[in-house]
Design a protein around this motif. Structure first.
Motif, PDB file in Angstrom:
ATOM      1  N   ALA A  95       0.824  -1.208   0.000  1.00  0.00           N
ATOM      2  CA  ALA A  95       0.000   0.000   0.000  1.00  0.00           C
ATOM      3  C   ALA A  95       0.861   1.261   0.000  1.00  0.00           C
ATOM      4  O   ALA A  95       0.571   2.218  -0.730  1.00  0.00           O
ATOM      5  CB  ALA A  95      -0.931  -0.009   1.214  1.00  0.00           C
ATOM      6  N   VAL A  96       1.913   1.269   0.807  1.00  0.00           N
ATOM      7  CA  VAL A  96       2.805   2.436   0.845  1.00  0.00           C
ATOM      8  C   VAL A  96       3.475   2.636  -0.505  1.00  0.00           C
ATOM      9  O   VAL A  96       3.567   3.770  -1.022  1.00  0.00           O
ATOM     10  CB  VAL A  96       3.845   2.277   1.964  1.00  0.00           C
ATOM     11  N   THR A  97       3.947   1.550  -1.122  1.00  0.00           N
ATOM     12  CA  THR A  97       4.605   1.652  -2.430  1.00  0.00           C
ATOM     13  C   THR A  97       3.643   2.177  -3.489  1.00  0.00           C
ATOM     14  O   THR A  97       3.982   3.067  -4.284  1.00  0.00           O
ATOM     15  CB  THR A  97       5.158   0.283  -2.846  1.00  0.00           C
ATOM     16  N   ASN A  98       2.421   1.628  -3.516  1.00  0.00           N
ATOM     17  CA  ASN A  98       1.429   2.105  -4.487  1.00  0.00           C
ATOM     18  C   ASN A  98       1.110   3.575  -4.279  1.00  0.00           C
ATOM     19  O   ASN A  98       0.997   4.348  -5.243  1.00  0.00           O
ATOM     20  CB  ASN A  98       0.151   1.275  -4.360  1.00  0.00           C
ATOM     21  N   ALA A  99       0.935   3.989  -3.019  1.00  0.00           N
ATOM     22  CA  ALA A  99       0.592   5.392  -2.737  1.00  0.00           C
ATOM     23  C   ALA A  99       1.717   6.323  -3.183  1.00  0.00           C
ATOM     24  O   ALA A  99       1.453   7.394  -3.747  1.00  0.00           O
ATOM     25  CB  ALA A  99       0.314   5.562  -1.248  1.00  0.00           C
ATOM     26  N   ILE A 100       2.962   5.932  -2.958  1.00  0.00           N
ATOM     27  CA  ILE A 100       4.096   6.776  -3.377  1.00  0.00           C
ATOM     28  C   ILE A 100       4.137   6.882  -4.899  1.00  0.00           C
ATOM     29  O   ILE A 100       4.312   7.978  -5.464  1.00  0.00           O
ATOM     30  CB  ILE A 100       5.412   6.206  -2.827  1.00  0.00           C
ATOM     31  N   LEU A 101       3.963   5.754  -5.597  1.00  0.00           N
ATOM     32  CA  LEU A 101       3.991   5.781  -7.060  1.00  0.00           C
ATOM     33  C   LEU A 101       2.858   6.640  -7.614  1.00  0.00           C
ATOM     34  O   LEU A 101       3.064   7.466  -8.521  1.00  0.00           O
ATOM     35  CB  LEU A 101       3.883   4.352  -7.600  1.00  0.00           C
ATOM     36  N   GLY A 155       1.165   9.047  -6.022  1.00  0.00           N
ATOM     37  CA  GLY A 155       1.371  10.443  -5.658  1.00  0.00           C
ATOM     38  C   GLY A 155       2.390  11.132  -6.549  1.00  0.00           C
ATOM     39  O   GLY A 155       2.154  12.247  -7.031  1.00  0.00           O
ATOM     40  N   LEU A 156       3.515  10.463  -6.810  1.00  0.00           N
ATOM     41  CA  LEU A 156       4.537  11.056  -7.677  1.00  0.00           C
ATOM     42  C   LEU A 156       4.015  11.250  -9.095  1.00  0.00           C
ATOM     43  O   LEU A 156       4.269  12.295  -9.733  1.00  0.00           O
ATOM     44  CB  LEU A 156       5.782  10.161  -7.687  1.00  0.00           C
ATOM     45  N   ALA A 157       3.276  10.259  -9.607  1.00  0.00           N
ATOM     46  CA  ALA A 157       2.751  10.374 -10.974  1.00  0.00           C
ATOM     47  C   ALA A 157       1.730  11.500 -11.081  1.00  0.00           C
ATOM     48  O   ALA A 157       1.752  12.286 -12.034  1.00  0.00           O
ATOM     49  CB  ALA A 157       2.130   9.041 -11.397  1.00  0.00           C
ATOM     50  N   LEU A 158       0.826  11.612 -10.098  1.00  0.00           N
ATOM     51  CA  LEU A 158      -0.187  12.672 -10.156  1.00  0.00           C
ATOM     52  C   LEU A 158       0.434  14.049  -9.963  1.00  0.00           C
ATOM     53  O   LEU A 158      -0.002  15.026 -10.588  1.00  0.00           O
ATOM     54  CB  LEU A 158      -1.260  12.415  -9.088  1.00  0.00           C
ATOM     55  N   PHE A 159       1.452  14.149  -9.113  1.00  0.00           N
ATOM     56  CA  PHE A 159       2.160  15.420  -8.975  1.00  0.00           C
ATOM     57  C   PHE A 159       2.850  15.794 -10.292  1.00  0.00           C
ATOM     58  O   PHE A 159       2.839  16.960 -10.706  1.00  0.00           O
ATOM     59  CB  PHE A 159       3.188  15.334  -7.847  1.00  0.00           C
ATOM     60  N   ALA A 160       3.459  14.811 -10.945  1.00  0.00           N
ATOM     61  CA  ALA A 160       4.144  15.087 -12.211  1.00  0.00           C
ATOM     62  C   ALA A 160       3.151  15.522 -13.289  1.00  0.00           C
ATOM     63  O   ALA A 160       3.478  16.363 -14.141  1.00  0.00           O
ATOM     64  CB  ALA A 160       4.917  13.849 -12.668  1.00  0.00           C
ATOM     65  N   ILE A 185       0.608   0.305 -12.782  1.00  0.00           N
ATOM     66  CA  ILE A 185       0.677  -0.006 -11.351  1.00  0.00           C
ATOM     67  C   ILE A 185       0.046  -1.369 -11.067  1.00  0.00           C
ATOM     68  O   ILE A 185       0.517  -2.109 -10.198  1.00  0.00           O
ATOM     69  CB  ILE A 185      -0.003   1.111 -10.536  1.00  0.00           C
ATOM     70  N   GLY A 186      -0.997  -1.725 -11.808  1.00  0.00           N
ATOM     71  CA  GLY A 186      -1.562  -3.059 -11.648  1.00  0.00           C
ATOM     72  C   GLY A 186      -0.566  -4.149 -11.993  1.00  0.00           C
ATOM     73  O   GLY A 186      -0.479  -5.167 -11.308  1.00  0.00           O
TER      74      GLY A 186
END
Length: 366
Positions: free
Chosen positions: A234-240, A242-247, A301-302
């Motif tokens: 869950a932490v890994t998915n959230a970081i990925l 978050g970074l993609a949406l910020f980018a 991500i899936g």
């Protein structure tokens, strides 16, 4: 007079009495069928009982989750301070961390709220213009009629909306009560869980103590491993995310990343649902191109979750085939909604690990 030869043996097995005309295959199937029905009735009765005490069951489950997450921290703190103080420090630190994350999300939403309203309105107008042009060429009257229908629907169901909001307050009170009970249970689980388990085993007949202890140890090991593994996923998915949406400069990137974190606790289907919501936000604010990029992100991500994270992180704790995981999630969702979808996979994994532990014990018994 010579004795007549015995009749040839029936290929369907020995026949006697009322079973003389019943094939062995059918008799075996009938024997298994009533046993399966009996087991099914017991399982159904167990779920009915749990349904009557759903809040208590959920509170105990959350208490076990909190214990599995914080107990390693308690063990570290207990090296330099009394265990009771270590439990309190770990629990207070976890609560502060969760409340801090929720506060940060709330401040982010509040800071972006004014700009989001304008951005979403412009995005909807942009989508309407694109649908009015080629190749769709929808007439503008369609959108005007849709808006009027939505307004009429909201006005005609205003009383239902108010009652739903009031029931939401009641549900909030229920959620807070369950959380308080879960924290209360976790305090005792972390402080003296081993002694509590030994006391439970001591109340059983002598012949049952060792099998129950072996099964309990295997169940807790699997549950702890699953909790740590799904938390890391869950932490890994959230970081990925978050970074993609910020980018991509998608609004509400932080809240959507937090939504992805919680959705990852429902294997296989949670992440696509959360990212689908992110795609809708991207469509309304940034247009279809960015929304398609977010949809592509769902696929990427899936694939990462299904082919990298779960095999590497979860295989050492939960040895379940993906088909079993999928069926467990769907069955749990049908039986108990979102709670069932979250609980189904760890429940099946625990039951399987207990079965394997008891089977190995029987094989190695003298």
């Amino acid at each position: 007079m010579p004795t007549p030869p015995d009749p040839p043996a029936s290929p369907l097995g020995p026949l006697s009495g009322g079973d003389a005309r019943v094939p062995r295959v059918l008799r075996t199937a009938a024997a298994y069928s009533w046993r399966i029905l009996a087991v099914g009735l017991v399982v159904r009765a167990a779920f009915s009982v749990l349904g009557q005490y759903q809040r208590i069951a959920v509170a105990v489950f959350l208490g076990m989750v909190i214990t599995a997450v914080l107990r390693p921290v308690v063990s570290v703190f207990a090296r330099v301070m009394p265990r009771g103080l270590a439990v309190a420090a770990s629990l207070v630190g976890g609560i502060v961390l969760v409340l801090g994350a929720l506060t940060l999300v709330g401040e982010t939403v509040a800071a972006q709220l004014t700009g989001l309203e304008q951005e979403f309105a412009e995005g909807i107008d942009r989508i309407e213009r694109q649908l009015e042009g080629p190749p769709f060429r929808l007439p503008p009257a369609v959108f005007d009629d849709l808006q009027s229908r939505i307004g009429d629907l909201l006005s005609s169901h205003s009383s239902a909306i108010v009652s739903t909001a009031l029931s939401g307050v009641t549900r909030l009170i229920d959620v807070l009560t369950v959380l308080a009970l879960a924290v209360f249970c976790s305090v005792f689980f972390m402080h003296s869980g081993d002694r509590q388990w030994r006391w439970v085993c001591d109340q059983l007949p002598a012949a049952a103590r060792n099998p129950v202890d072996v099964g309990g140890v295997a169940a807790w090991r699997t549950f702890t491993g699953y909790t740590h593994g799904i938390l890391l996923v869950a932490v890994t998915n959230a970081i990925l995310v978050g970074l993609a949406l910020f980018a991509l400069d998608v609004p509400l990137a932080l809240p959507l990343a937090l939504l992805e974190f919680f959705a990852a606790f429902i294997p296989l289907i949670g992440s696509p649902i959360a990212l689908g919501i992110a795609a809708v936000v991207a469509l309304a604010s940034k247009g279809p191109l960015i929304a398609l990029v977010v949809v592509a992100l769902i696929v990427v991500i899936g694939q990462i979750e299904g082919h990298l994270l779960h095999p590497l992180v979860m295989s050492w704790a939960v040895r379940l085939h993906p088909v079993v995981v999928a069926l467990s999630v769907i069955g749990g969702a049908v039986a108990a909604g979102v709670i069932g979808a979250v609980v189904a996979v760890p429940l099946v994994a625990v039951v399987w690990s207990v079965y394997q532990a008891l089977l190995n014990r029987r094989r190695h018994a003298p």
